[in-house]
Design a protein around this motif. Sequence first.
Motif, mmCIF file in Angstrom:
data_model
loop_
_atom_site.group_PDB
_atom_site.id
_atom_site.type_symbol
_atom_site.label_atom_id
_atom_site.label_comp_id
_atom_site.label_asym_id
_atom_site.label_seq_id
_atom_site.Cartn_x
_atom_site.Cartn_y
_atom_site.Cartn_z
ATOM 1 N N ALA A 193 53.079 29.419 38.524
ATOM 2 C CA ALA A 193 52.014 28.519 38.973
ATOM 3 C C ALA A 193 50.950 28.324 37.918
ATOM 4 N N THR A 194 50.748 29.332 37.099
ATOM 5 C CA THR A 194 49.725 29.219 36.058
ATOM 6 C C THR A 194 50.294 28.655 34.760
ATOM 7 N N GLY A 195 51.561 28.214 34.800
ATOM 8 C CA GLY A 195 52.121 27.523 33.655
ATOM 9 C C GLY A 195 52.842 28.361 32.638
ATOM 10 N N HIS A 196 53.140 29.607 32.933
ATOM 11 C CA HIS A 196 53.821 30.480 31.973
ATOM 12 C C HIS A 196 55.262 30.699 32.368
ATOM 13 N N LEU A 197 55.940 29.632 32.787
ATOM 14 C CA LEU A 197 57.304 29.748 33.281
ATOM 15 C C LEU A 197 58.285 29.988 32.142
ATOM 16 N N LEU A 198 58.212 29.180 31.120
ATOM 17 C CA LEU A 198 59.173 29.292 30.035
ATOM 18 C C LEU A 198 58.514 29.743 28.761
ATOM 19 N N SER A 255 59.976 12.962 21.721
ATOM 20 C CA SER A 255 60.676 14.202 22.073
ATOM 21 C C SER A 255 59.736 15.184 22.764
ATOM 22 N N ARG A 256 58.534 15.302 22.256
ATOM 23 C CA ARG A 256 57.548 16.193 22.887
ATOM 24 C C ARG A 256 57.188 15.705 24.287
ATOM 25 N N SER A 257 57.089 14.412 24.446
ATOM 26 C CA SER A 257 56.762 13.852 25.752
ATOM 27 C C SER A 257 57.875 14.140 26.747
ATOM 28 N N ILE A 258 59.119 13.945 26.344
ATOM 29 C CA ILE A 258 60.257 14.234 27.221
ATOM 30 C C ILE A 258 60.279 15.712 27.581
ATOM 31 N N ASP A 259 60.045 16.576 26.613
ATOM 32 C CA ASP A 259 60.021 18.014 26.858
ATOM 33 C C ASP A 259 58.932 18.376 27.861
ATOM 34 N N SER A 260 57.785 17.749 27.724
ATOM 35 C CA SER A 260 56.677 18.012 28.649
ATOM 36 C C SER A 260 57.026 17.582 30.067
ATOM 37 N N VAL A 261 57.656 16.438 30.218
ATOM 38 C CA VAL A 261 58.054 15.952 31.539
ATOM 39 C C VAL A 261 59.088 16.897 32.146
ATOM 40 N N GLN A 262 60.061 17.329 31.347
ATOM 41 C CA GLN A 262 61.083 18.244 31.860
ATOM 42 C C GLN A 262 60.465 19.568 32.294
ATOM 43 N N ARG A 263 59.527 20.087 31.530
ATOM 44 C CA ARG A 263 58.861 21.333 31.912
ATOM 45 C C ARG A 263 58.078 21.170 33.206
ATOM 46 N N ASN A 264 57.413 20.033 33.368
ATOM 47 C CA ASN A 264 56.647 19.812 34.592
ATOM 48 C C ASN A 264 57.557 19.703 35.811
ATOM 49 N N VAL A 265 58.712 19.049 35.661
ATOM 50 C CA VAL A 265 59.656 18.954 36.767
ATOM 51 C C VAL A 265 60.187 20.341 37.113
ATOM 52 N N LEU A 266 60.535 21.114 36.089
ATOM 53 C CA LEU A 266 61.028 22.474 36.308
ATOM 54 C C LEU A 266 59.961 23.336 36.977
ATOM 55 N N ARG A 267 58.746 23.202 36.537
ATOM 56 C CA ARG A 267 57.644 23.966 37.119
ATOM 57 C C ARG A 267 57.426 23.584 38.577
ATOM 58 N N ALA A 268 57.488 22.294 38.877
ATOM 59 C CA ALA A 268 57.308 21.838 40.258
ATOM 60 C C ALA A 268 58.429 22.373 41.156
ATOM 61 N N GLU A 269 59.662 22.330 40.683
ATOM 62 C CA GLU A 269 60.781 22.861 41.465
ATOM 63 C C GLU A 269 60.634 24.371 41.670
ATOM 64 N N SER A 270 60.203 25.049 40.641
ATOM 65 C CA SER A 270 60.007 26.490 40.743
ATOM 66 C C SER A 270 58.916 26.821 41.759
ATOM 67 N N LEU A 271 57.827 26.074 41.725
ATOM 68 C CA LEU A 271 56.734 26.321 42.671
ATOM 69 C C LEU A 271 57.159 26.018 44.110
ATOM 70 N N ARG A 272 57.947 24.963 44.292
ATOM 71 C CA ARG A 272 58.432 24.650 45.634
ATOM 72 C C ARG A 272 59.347 25.765 46.133
ATOM 73 N N SER A 273 60.193 26.270 45.257
ATOM 74 C CA SER A 273 61.084 27.367 45.641
ATOM 75 C C SER A 273 60.291 28.641 45.907
ATOM 76 N N ASP A 327 55.899 36.842 39.753
ATOM 77 C CA ASP A 327 56.662 35.840 39.008
ATOM 78 C C ASP A 327 56.240 34.431 39.421
ATOM 79 N N CYS A 328 56.021 34.249 40.708
ATOM 80 C CA CYS A 328 55.589 32.944 41.208
ATOM 81 C C CYS A 328 54.185 32.600 40.708
ATOM 82 N N VAL A 329 53.316 33.586 40.657
ATOM 83 C CA VAL A 329 51.965 33.360 40.137
ATOM 84 C C VAL A 329 52.040 32.948 38.669
ATOM 85 N N ARG A 330 52.902 33.620 37.916
ATOM 86 C CA ARG A 330 53.072 33.279 36.503
ATOM 87 C C ARG A 330 53.575 31.843 36.356
#
Length: 161
Positions: free
Chosen positions: A156-161, A37-55, A151-154
Amino acid sequence: MPGAGSGASAGNRLAMASLIIAGMSLGASALQNLNYSRSIDSVQRNVLRAESLRSCKDIIAVFFEFRLKAEIANMSGAAMASLIELKGLAYRFGALGTFLANFQDRPARDRYSALSWHLNRIAETGAGEPKAEFDKLFAEADRQFGAINDDCVRAATGHLL
């Protein structure tokens, strides 16, 4: 009948060993499930972070493209085609801002909306404004954009959620 008692004792030990093994197996399964479960959560956060950074990258590019074209329109007294293009960029900024604002709290969403409408106002009136008034309009847009960039800097540094 000493042998009968020791047979029952051996059977109890065997049953107890079976229960201990079953309990350890259940515990290992629960631990593995937690780890998965933790692994899945980590993957989902990374995908969300990547999409956020691209946007974020896209919204920054749209803002500066809008700024450049608005300055050109203001200096040259733009034609209708360039004003329509500015409106299109303002709406594109609004679309990207809406996507990014969905990951933020209420005040941040309000900032994204306010800047989108401000850019829309610049697109409508900016070409006919005197240079000083035009610069004043963009000073406000730059200030609001700085908060959005934070907000974008935040993110990028991993403090999205």
